[in-house]
Design an enzyme around this catalytic site. Sequence first.
Site, PDB file in Angstrom:
ATOM      1  N   ALA A   1       8.152 -24.607   8.221  1.00 18.27           N
ATOM      2  CA  ALA A   1       6.878 -23.983   8.590  1.00 18.27           C
ATOM      3  C   ALA A   1       6.634 -22.681   7.810  1.00 18.27           C
ATOM      4  CB  ALA A   1       6.870 -23.708  10.092  1.00 18.27           C
TER       5      ALA A   1
ATOM      6  N   GLU B   1      14.334 -25.466  -5.809  1.00 18.57           N
ATOM      7  CA  GLU B   1      15.212 -26.625  -5.626  1.00 18.57           C
ATOM      8  C   GLU B   1      14.403 -27.818  -5.112  1.00 18.57           C
ATOM      9  OE1 GLU B   1      18.148 -24.902  -3.081  1.00 18.57           O
ATOM     10  OE2 GLU B   1      17.428 -26.010  -1.346  1.00 18.57           O
TER      11      GLU B   1
END
Length: 433
Positions: free
Chosen positions: A218, A238
Amino acid sequence: MSWHEIYKQKQMNVDEAVKKIKSGDRVVVGHAVGEPQELTEAMVKNKEQYENVEIVHMVAMGKSEYASPDMAPHFRHNSIFVGGTTRKAVAEGRADFTPCYFSEIPRLFKEGYLPVDVALIQISKPDEHGYCSFGVSNDYTKPAAECAELVIAEINDQMPRTLGDSFIHVSEIDCIVETSHPVIELQPPRIGEVEKAIGENCASLIEDGATLQLGIGAIPDAVLLFLKDKKDLGIHSEMFSDGVVELVEAGVINNSKKSIHKGKMVVTFLMGTKRLYDFVDNNPSVEMYPVDYVNDPCVIMQNDNMVSINSCIQVDFMGQVASESIGLKQFSGVGGQVDYVRGASMSKGGKAIIAMPSTASRGQISRIVPMLDEGSAVTTSRNDVHYVVTEYGVASLRGKSLKERARQLIHIAHPNFREELVKEWEKRFNDKF
Ligand code: COA
């Protein structure tokens, strides 16, 4: 022999393929939503064939049945990142946890710390030259396949074909199992008012032309909500999820100011919905590389104005960041947090942000504490911490004394806990707040 013939020779059904795994083998399972679920499920179904097979896995998005109590004589799970399906097994001592920076996992496989007997992977169907793409998970999955004694691949015609250093030739695979199923999806999280305020505070630190690393969940998605008026942002991360696609389509992310891989988003794995998977399919603006390249701090730092945003569980007065354990209980893992904190800190104009709600457990616990819970692992050290952000503001800790950083952190703590924290501060520093 043509690759088509090689392919046919290696093709088998899923039960035949998992029979090649032997008792005592170390099996590395493809990461996150790239997990070859038909192979892992067949392995579990055929459990009576094996004794003491070690299952090495990081973020496990499948069922992880190999970690359930009745699997004990057959499988032992070795987790590099504890998640919802493996936490109980680690907590009860039925599975192990091995700490390791995400960027260094390939070294464990390649340099003999954790030699790989079998790699279970899920890849795309071959192109006209016989190359299959690692699709949504390149990370440690490709390095594991490169050094495994045996490579068993699920070739899924619904796996997107991602580009970059993301391919394996059919001649490098030992067993091929054809499958056709949707890639595991991760729905966007609910973003509440607290996350929105954190997102807005983080966005205030991001300048036009910055290159971003965003984690999952979130908070990163809330940050993206507040970037709609920025310009020329780039991605070296990543992973990324659906929120990034929206900003690319809006022209906010165009990677034009990146110092390396200009014009490209560089990433090592992906997690999101089919919208994301369709977006990355055959898309030359997205390049995927193994994690020992993407997460290498020396590569990350080459991007000027690199901004990393990661979350945590607790921060103490000294600025020590606990992101992976609650006391002695291993909750997750370091993942790429320190790789990016280091990379962003070393980047010219870079900023490393740790962003978290000021409280946990529905407001009952402050995440800013005088001392970490006993047994908590320090994920990001006080020497590396740079910005800490909550819904109440930004604490800038780099170059600050112990006394000053504790003061800054109290300013962004939840008001319900500030009085108590101030008392602790006055006791510790023998001074008036
Ligand atoms: N004391 C006690 N419990 C705490 C706590 C604290 N200080 N902080 C969090 N918790 C509890 C929460 O209440 C929650 O419990 P619940 O699920 O029973 O409600 C649980 O721990 C998870 O906390 P939450 O903050 O909601 O977790 P998250 O899903 O947002 O993940 C991290 C936060 C820090 C665990 C996660 O970001 C992580 O693993 N980070 C390290 C790896 C990383 O940064 N990787 C790079 C980016 S992908």
